[in-house]
Design an enzyme around this catalytic site. Structure first.
Site, short mmCIF file in Angstrom:
data_model
loop_
_atom_site.label_atom_id
_atom_site.label_comp_id
_atom_site.label_asym_id
_atom_site.label_seq_id
_atom_site.Cartn_x
_atom_site.Cartn_y
_atom_site.Cartn_z
N LYS A 11 -85.10 12.94 -17.09
CA LYS A 11 -84.14 13.13 -18.19
C LYS A 11 -84.25 12.02 -19.24
O LYS A 11 -84.88 10.98 -19.00
CB LYS A 11 -82.73 13.23 -17.59
N TYR A 51 -79.66 25.36 -18.75
CA TYR A 51 -78.45 25.11 -17.97
C TYR A 51 -77.41 26.23 -18.16
O TYR A 51 -76.21 25.98 -18.03
CB TYR A 51 -77.84 23.76 -18.35
N ASN A 114 -78.07 11.03 -15.25
CA ASN A 114 -78.47 10.77 -13.86
C ASN A 114 -79.97 10.89 -13.60
O ASN A 114 -80.39 11.26 -12.50
CB ASN A 114 -77.63 11.62 -12.91
N HIS A 117 -83.60 15.89 -12.93
CA HIS A 117 -83.17 17.22 -12.49
C HIS A 117 -84.15 17.71 -11.44
O HIS A 117 -85.35 17.43 -11.53
CB HIS A 117 -83.19 18.22 -13.66
N GLU A 128 -86.98 28.42 -13.06
CA GLU A 128 -87.09 27.23 -13.90
C GLU A 128 -88.54 26.90 -14.24
O GLU A 128 -88.83 26.47 -15.35
CB GLU A 128 -86.42 26.05 -13.19
P1 RTP Z 1 -79.42 18.90 -12.03
O1 RTP Z 1 -79.15 20.39 -12.15
O2 RTP Z 1 -79.49 18.20 -13.35
O3 RTP Z 1 -80.60 18.63 -11.14
O4 RTP Z 1 -78.20 18.23 -11.27
P2 RTP Z 1 -77.47 18.74 -9.97
O5 RTP Z 1 -78.08 20.01 -9.47
O6 RTP Z 1 -77.42 17.58 -9.02
O7 RTP Z 1 -76.01 19.02 -10.52
P3 RTP Z 1 -75.42 20.33 -11.22
O8 RTP Z 1 -74.17 20.69 -10.52
O9 RTP Z 1 -76.47 21.40 -11.35
O10 RTP Z 1 -75.02 19.81 -12.68
C1 RTP Z 1 -75.99 19.69 -13.70
C2 RTP Z 1 -75.79 18.39 -14.42
O11 RTP Z 1 -74.54 18.43 -15.11
C3 RTP Z 1 -73.95 17.15 -15.08
N1 RTP Z 1 -72.67 17.20 -14.41
N2 RTP Z 1 -71.65 16.56 -14.84
N3 RTP Z 1 -69.06 15.51 -15.18
C4 RTP Z 1 -69.31 16.29 -14.14
O12 RTP Z 1 -68.49 16.57 -13.31
C5 RTP Z 1 -70.65 16.82 -14.01
N4 RTP Z 1 -71.05 17.61 -13.06
C6 RTP Z 1 -72.35 17.84 -13.31
C7 RTP Z 1 -74.87 16.22 -14.32
O13 RTP Z 1 -75.65 15.49 -15.24
C8 RTP Z 1 -75.72 17.17 -13.52
O14 RTP Z 1 -76.97 16.62 -13.23
MG MG Z 2 -78.40 21.68 -10.70
#
Ligand code: RTP
Ligand code: MG
Length: 143
Positions: A11, A51, A114, A117, A128
């Site tokens: 990212k 997303y 973070n 991804h 994806e």
């Molecule tokens: P990613 O898709 O980026 O790999 O991350 P992830 O699966 O661990 O998390 P996901 O639930 O898919 O959320 C995508 C991205 O959105 C942001 N996020 N912010 N503020 C919040 O509560 C929150 N929750 C998610 C994070 O940057 C996350 O990587």
């Molecule tokens: Mg995710």
């Protein structure tokens, strides 16, 4: 265990910190092979489409702003159990909760920025990978 492919994105925060190589090294050390890779500065449409599953979530607009704030490195990683292995290497979504030694624990500070991804299932991975790469851009390893 099956050989899988998964989509990884380094990212904008991690690109800005100049740790692309450190992150790729983690994948390589874990026997994940890069079979496609490109750097791209995503448009709002590209990031929002990627997303789309989070469109109704309160953090969606911030997520799109962040993902378009600078270039990212998009990769396809291949290996045994690649989807779960990549998620293990990444650590929890919130870096504050990520296990020691994971990419997010070592290279990120906040849940919004973070570092990486990774696809969360083989179904997501297929979608994806196709979102970013044509079949011709995937380079099977023959040696
Ligand atoms: P990613 O898709 O980026 O790999 O991350 P992830 O699966 O661990 O998390 P996901 O639930 O898919 O959320 C995508 C991205 O959105 C942001 N996020 N912010 N503020 C919040 O509560 C929150 N929750 C998610 C994070 O940057 C996350 O990587
Ligand atoms: Mg995710």
């Amino acid at each position: 265990m099956a050989v899988e492919r998964t989509l990884s994105i380094i990212k904008p925060d991690a690109v800005a910190k100049n740790v692309i190589g450190d992150i790729v090294a983690r994948f390589e050390k874990a026997d994940l092979k890069v079979v496609a890779m490109k750097m791209v500065h995503l448009s709002d449409e590209q990031a929002g489409g990627f997303y789309a599953e989070h469109k109704e979530r309160p953090f969606f607009n911030d997520l799109v702003s962040f993902m378009t704030s600078g270039p990212v490195v998009v990769q396809v990683l291949e290996g045994e159990d690649a989807v779960a292995k990549n998620r293990d290497l990444m650590g929890a979504t919130n870096p504050k909760e990520a296990a020691a030694g994971t990419i997010r624990a070592d290279f990120a500070q906040t849940i919004d920025e973070n570092a990486v991804h990774g696809s969360d299932s083989t179904e997501s991975a297929a979608r994806e990978v196709a979102y970013f790469f044509s079949d011709e851009e995937l380079c099977p390893r023959t040696r």
